[in-house]
Design an enzyme around this catalytic site. Structure first.
Site, short mmCIF file in Angstrom:
data_model
loop_
_atom_site.label_atom_id
_atom_site.label_comp_id
_atom_site.label_asym_id
_atom_site.label_seq_id
_atom_site.Cartn_x
_atom_site.Cartn_y
_atom_site.Cartn_z
N ASP A 35 0.81 -1.22 0.00
CA ASP A 35 0.00 0.00 0.00
C ASP A 35 0.85 1.27 0.00
OD1 ASP A 35 0.66 -1.10 2.54
OD2 ASP A 35 -0.71 0.27 3.54
N GLU A 82 -0.67 -2.28 5.10
CA GLU A 82 0.19 -2.30 6.29
C GLU A 82 0.07 -1.02 7.07
OE1 GLU A 82 3.37 -1.17 8.75
OE2 GLU A 82 3.23 -0.33 6.75
#
Length: 368
Positions: free
Chosen positions: A53, A110
């Site tokens: 991400d 995350e």
């Protein structure tokens, strides 16, 4: 969690290598298996993980490929994916050099609790892809004390547990010229921030690592109005479970005490987020010994101290013995290395080969 183009690209690249994949989390997470062709029998199963991400940061690097979407890879996750895809290409082309299985794990989310690791585990990742060990590598400049162009390892505690809290003081508004008619939440918030610092200095052993920080305070609309509410947002970082419990309890007690003293009310929302990243000692030493075969002393470093940032890789380590490594590879912008999450953060892409090399060496050694 919403990474359709990134996930599609990962699956496309794996397909080019003839590596079958499976998705999780509505197609946003990807896992794949490379089957070793050396020897017979089941062999060991090694997980290699990369997070995917980006962050809601407007990129200011000025690079030719800089993001213009309002999101950027300000935490090197693009480098993590590149390293794992590079390792997958090497390992899939040389499956005859290892037995067992290499499990590739591409994980979203995350950066934002509850993260992507825990939901992947809940959806049955380890049922579909059982693991004996797991390894992750974080690129960039996680530990500024480390040397650029190096892989850094540490057994035991590596990264802190992460908790967050939102505290709202509720009083009674009045004209600022008549504070006696108010119940002032700003004064209460100020006393809370000051008292908060006593937790580390007076309630926790000096040898126990902990950080308590207020990152946001919001209240009021004008200089001549005492507001009704003030909101504080903060983060807590720690390692020992008993320290984590102690800090949460003291925050509650201090808020309650200030409410009594200042005649205000408080609403506290304390959220336990990621646990501490604790590397398995025996396995980490094996990894260090393996990497020492291919890296010289300037490229491989043992860290002495943990860092206070957090990582949801901790959830994998709660289930499987493993280790998390740091690749230090910052790239300066205008002569300065900017930290993670900064709009000018950048990495030295040439040094990503160190991460690829580390993944491959670990796999070949553990699965030999």
């Amino acid at each position: 969690m919403d990474l359709p183009q990134t996930s599609a690209y990962i699956k496309q690249e794996l397909a080019k290598m003839d590596i079958p994949s499976k998705t999780y989390l509505n197609g946003m997470a990807v896992a794949a298996r490379i089957q070793g062709a050396k020897g017979t029998g089941r062999g060991l199963r090694l997980g290699l993980r990369a997070d995917m991400d980006a962050l809601p940061v407007q990129e200011e690097t000025g690079l030719s490929f800089a993001s213009d979407s309002g999101c950027m890879h300000a935490c090197a996750h693009d480098g993590h994916m590149a390293m794992l895809l590079g390792a997958a290409k090497v390992l899939s082309a040389h499956a005859d050099l290892f037995s067992g299985e290499v499990i590739l794990i591409f994980q979203p989310s995350e950066e934002v609790p509850p993260g992507g690791a825990l939901p992947m585990l809940a959806e049955g990742l380890l049922h579909d892809f059982p693991l004996d060990f797991i390894v992750g590598i974080h690129a960039g400049i996680v530990n500024p004390a480390t040397k650029p162009g190096s892989i850094n390892w540490k057994e035991g505690p590596l990264m802190a547990a992460v908790d967050t809290f939102i505290l709202r003081f509720i009083g009674e508004s009045s004209h600022a010229a008549h504070p006696e008619q108010s119940r002032d939440p700003i004064a209460a918030a100020a006393q809370f921030i000051t008292a908060l610092q006593s937790i580390k200095s007076r309630n926790i052993k000096a040898s126990d690592l902990a950080v308590i920080s207020i990152g946001k305070i919001q209240g009021g609309v004008s200089q001549n109005i005492i507001p009704e509410t003030v909101e504080l947002q903060g983060t807590v970082r720690s390692f020992a479970p008993e320290v984590r419990d102690r800090i949460e309890n003291r925050i509650k007690q201090i808020a309650e005490g200030i409410c009594l003293a200042m005649d205000v009310q408080a609403k506290l929302d304390f959220q336990r987020n990621y646990p501490a990243v604790v590397n398995d000692g025996d396995f980490t030493r094996r990894i260090a010994a393996s990497l020492a075969k291919i890296l010289d002393s300037s490229e491989l470093n043992q860290m002495q101290d943990p860092v206070m940032i957090g990582e949801d890789f901790a959830y994998f380590l709660n289930e499987v013995p493993g280790t998390f490594l740091f690749l230090t590879n910052p790239k300066a912008q205008n002569g300065e290395n900017y930290p993670h999450h900064h709009p000018r953060f950048d990495i030295n892409e040439e040094q990503l080969t160190l991460g690829v090399t580390a993944f491959v060496q670990i796999a070949l050694d553990i699965l030999r």
